[in-house]
Structures are given as structure tokens and as C-alpha cells.
Design an enzyme around this catalytic site. Structure first.
Site, PDB file in Angstrom:
ATOM      1  CG  ASN A 106      -1.796   1.256   1.286  1.00 40.65           C
ATOM      2  OD1 ASN A 106      -2.542   1.513   0.339  1.00 40.65           O
ATOM      3  ND2 ASN A 106      -1.733   2.017   2.362  1.00 40.65           N
ATOM      4  CG  HIS A 108      -0.663   6.309   4.461  1.00 42.57           C
ATOM      5  ND1 HIS A 108      -2.040   6.422   4.457  1.00 42.57           N
ATOM      6  CD2 HIS A 108      -0.235   7.072   5.501  1.00 42.57           C
ATOM      7  CE1 HIS A 108      -2.418   7.204   5.448  1.00 42.57           C
ATOM      8  NE2 HIS A 108      -1.340   7.612   6.102  1.00 42.57           N
ATOM      9  CB  SER A 135       5.086   5.415   4.061  1.00 42.85           C
ATOM     10  OG  SER A 135       5.543   6.467   4.888  1.00 42.85           O
ATOM     11  CG  ASP A 144      -2.724   3.601   6.630  1.00 42.64           C
ATOM     12  OD1 ASP A 144      -2.760   2.946   5.572  1.00 42.64           O
ATOM     13  OD2 ASP A 144      -3.454   4.596   6.838  1.00 42.64           O
TER      14      ASP A 144
END
Length: 220
Positions: A106, A108, A135, A144
Site C-alpha cells: 500500500n 500512504h 510511505s 496503515d
């Protein structure tokens, strides 16, 4: 062999486009084999050919787990090597994460662990931060919270607003995602037991994107 990427999206798809551009320019040895969304009208879906698109309305399912299971089946059907959340706005449940464990990334827009969740640019400004960034991390069921692989910091400038900060970060965010997915696609990145490895070495701190959009050639 090009790695097969499944990409999860919810919005306009600028990070998806960054991956598509890098593939087209032969800067990323990968193939996008499916784009999946929780929103049928997500502009990101229009960035790929119709056979690559999948969407479903979570409200049409009796439970969050039911939607996640349908999504996981659709993703698994395209046989991805890596699953990339690129602006996907739903939390993935534990069963989905377990199904793709160790190959689920992912991006972020904050320097995690700071500012998990939404409104990260405004929160950085409210806190008086002098540095902000993006990130890329492995996904775990907690929001997250997975191991951070790489980051792209930028300075917060006097007079910044959430909008100007977001706009200045976006190109670096795109470069970060391409570089991190490049690590994964080249076989340099792995996760075992909650620990990230790069070049078979434990990744003790996030890699930092340089001014040219590259990550260190040899991981620490």
C-alpha cells in the site's frame, strides 16, 4: 519474466497511471493484469481496458467479509504475483490480507507511523511538522500499520496549505510507488513473519527515495 500486478483503487488513479507509464517506458518490468475497485465510477478504472476492470458495491453485500471474499476471489483469478493498493480507501480484512500475505503493498501519504488514515496533509500542518512525505508498506489488517519499506520525504514550506502540500508531494509519491514496486517485481523484496527483507537482508529502517526517484541499489 514480468511480474503480474493486481491494483486496487478507489479514486482518480494517478498512482495507477504512474505504474502504467513506468511499464510503458520500460522502467518497470511488470504487467498489470487487473484493476479492482469498490466504486464502479472510479476514474481509475478508465485507465485500463475493459477486460481488466472489476468493481462491486460493498453495500450490496450482507457483510464486509462477504465483499472482501468476492474481491479476493476476483483478484486471485488473475494470478497476481503482487497486489498493490494504489489509492484504495477501504480497510482490507484479515482473511483478505492472509490470502495475499507477503505480497500485498500500500502507498500512504504520510511518513508512517505518523498520521495513519485520512487527512494526512492537514494533520501534518496542524502539528507544525517541518517534513512530510509518503510511505510504501506491507499491508496488515490494522490500518496503515504494516512494515514500512520505503519513504519519500519533502519539506513543509512556509505558507503551505493541505492542497499545496498534497500537490507538491504527488510526483514524489508516484516515483516512490514505482520504485518500491520495482523492488518487488525484481524479486528483491520479501516479507516473512512480519519482517521485511530486501536483497535477502532484514530491512531495519525504511529506504529513502533520492532526488532522482531511485531507492538505494543495495539495501542495508
Amino acid at each position: 519474466m514480468s511480474r503480474r500486478l493486481a491494483v486496487l483503487v478507489s479514486g482518480r488513479g494517478s498512482n495507477l497511471q504512474a505504474l502504467l507509464d513506468a511499464i510503458a517506458q520500460q522502467r518497470l518490468d511488470a504487467e498489470i493484469v487487473g484493476v479492482f475497485s469498490d466504486k464502479a465510477d472510479a476514474h481509475a478504472l478508465q485507465r485500463v481496458a475493459a477486460p481488466l476492470r472489476w468493481s462491486a458495491d460493498p453495500k450490496a453485500f450482507a457483510s464486509r467479509a462477504g465483499f472482501d471474499a468476492e474481491l479476493a476471489d476476483a483478484v486471485q483469478a488473475v494470478r497476481p504475483d503482487w497486489v498493490v493498493c494504489a489509492g484504495y480507501m477501504r480497510i482490507l480484512g484479515a482473511s483478505f490480507v492472509a490470502r495475499f500475505e507477503g505480497r500485498l503493498l500500500n502507498i500512504h501519504p504520510s511518513l508512517l507511523p505518523r498520521y495513519r488514515g485520512l487527512h494526512t496533509h492537514a494533520r501534518a500542518l496542524e502539528a507544525g511538522d517541518t517534513e512530510h512525505g509518503a510511505s510504501v508498506h506491507f499491508v496488515v489488517p490494522e490500518l496503515d500499520a504494516g512494515t514500512v519499506i520505503a519513504q519519500a520525504p519533502i519539506p513543509v514550506l512556509p505558507g503551505d496549505t493541505p492542497e499545496t502540500l498534497a500537490a507538491r508531494l504527488l510526483p514524489r509519491e508516484h516515483a516512490l510507488l514505482v520504485a518500491a514496486v520495482g523492488l518487488a517485481a525484481s524479486g528483491r523484496l520479501a516479507e516473512r513473519g512480519g519482517q521485511a527483507f530486501c536483497d535477502a537482508q532484514p530491512l531495519l529502517k525504511p529506504l529513502v527515495l533520492d532526488s532522482s526517484g531511485n531507492l538505494p541499489p543495495i539495501c542495508p
